[in-house]
Design a protein around this motif. Structure first.
Motif, PDB file in Angstrom:
ATOM      1  N   THR A  88      -6.563   1.404   2.327  1.00 45.78           N
ATOM      2  CA  THR A  88      -6.603   1.562   0.938  1.00 45.78           C
ATOM      3  C   THR A  88      -7.536   2.807   0.599  1.00 45.78           C
ATOM      4  OG1 THR A  88      -6.294  -0.615   0.266  1.00 45.78           O
ATOM      5  CG2 THR A  88      -6.843   0.981  -1.400  1.00 45.78           C
ATOM      6  N   ILE A 125       0.722  -1.059  -0.140  1.00 47.60           N
ATOM      7  CA  ILE A 125      -0.099  -0.204  -0.070  1.00 47.60           C
ATOM      8  C   ILE A 125       0.730   1.197  -0.094  1.00 47.60           C
ATOM      9  CG2 ILE A 125      -1.657   1.235   1.084  1.00 47.60           C
ATOM     10  CD1 ILE A 125      -2.825  -1.389   2.440  1.00 47.60           C
ATOM     11  N   ARG A 158      -3.704   0.347  -3.280  1.00 46.12           N
ATOM     12  CA  ARG A 158      -2.960  -0.944  -3.049  1.00 46.12           C
ATOM     13  C   ARG A 158      -2.593  -1.543  -4.436  1.00 46.12           C
ATOM     14  NH1 ARG A 158      -6.473  -6.014  -0.204  1.00 46.12           N
ATOM     15  NH2 ARG A 158      -4.498  -7.211   0.543  1.00 46.12           N
TER      16      ARG A 158
END
Length: 269
Positions: free
Chosen positions: A151, A109, A114
């Motif tokens: 994310t 990430i 991600r």
């Protein structure tokens, strides 16, 4: 945020291994990278979906890494059928968190984006596979709610070299992801987030959907095949501009994908 998607550079520091790459492949890739480096703003991530090199030697990877130093953003790569796992791991161990074990998988990430990298190669083979170990690893990563919560962009890029779908051409279909395809499709079908598949391998820029998710195949600056559906023999080569993809995340969960076309018909030596 901007994410660049390249594929199939086939860089070689000495002699090339395969037949088709142009002799001036390094100069062609240099032109592509120079174009990308002039983009404003600069990319947040640079993704390369396999066949970074043509022979997979330590010298090839050293050349590739030197050429990629123009980007301040992380450069993430997965292996293609012309790459070699051990030299690639050694070359990128300082920048890519490869999973333990024999395969070059990773889950990273960066700035809320991600990227899952998936190793689909069979050493010495053109087609791809996902064995039980790789499928289990992917299942664990897709089920990781902690990673999904981190994310910020609400977008997950899943990068693999071999397209996990047919391309309406027997010539191409025979060298896609063959073993483990059904299990892979089942896994991503159950993923509830915004997943985007990034692949390469067939040296032809294409966009499609698979299991309800966006999928992009990037072209190759080393050589590209002509368009056409239903090829049963070797597709003819094409002098069309090389295409790489620019993914622009404009809001959480919203991505605009643009082709960037570079004329490589007359690259100066």
């Amino acid at each position: 945020m901007y994410i660049l998607h390249f594929s199939d550079f086939h860089l070689f520091a000495g002699e090339k291994e395969s037949t088709h790459p142009r002799q001036d492949t390094v100069a062609a890739v240099e032109r592509v990278l120079a174009d990308a480096a002039r983009l404003t703003p600069q990319p947040d991530l640079v993704l390369i979906s396999g066949d970074l090199t043509d022979c997979g030697t330590a010298e090839d990877y050293a050349l590739a890494k030197e050429m990629l130093t123009r980007f301040s953003a992380p450069v993430l790569v997965v292996p293609g059928n012309h790459d070699r796992r051990a030299p690639m791991r050694a070359a990128f161990a300082d920048s890519i968190p490869f999973a333990e074990g024999p395969f070059l998988n990773f889950d990273l990430i960066h700035k809320g984006i991600r990227v899952i990298g998936l190793d689909t190669i069979i050493p010495g083979a053109v087609e791809g596979e996902l064995c039980a170990a790789r499928l289990d690893w992917l299942a664990d990563r897709l089920a990781d709610e902690t990673a999904r919560a981190q994310t910020d962009s609400a977008v997950t890029f899943l990068m693999l070299h071999h397209p996990p779908f047919d391309l309406a051409s027997p010539s191409w279909d025979a060298m896609t992801l063959l073993t483990g395809r059904q299990e892979f499709t089942r896994l991503i079908s159950g993923f509830k987030g915004h997943l985007r598949l990034l692949t390469g391998h067939v040296h032809r820029p294409l966009i499609t959907t698979h299991a309800g998710h966006f999928a992009a195949v990037a072209g190759s600056p080393a050589f590209q095949y002509a368009p056409g559906l239903g090829w049963t023999g070797e597709p003819p080569l094409s002098a069309e501009p090389y295409v790489y993809w620019l993914h622009h995340i404009t809001a959480p969960g919203t991505v605009i994908t643009s082709p960037r076309m570079i004329d490589l018909s007359a690259v100066p030596a």
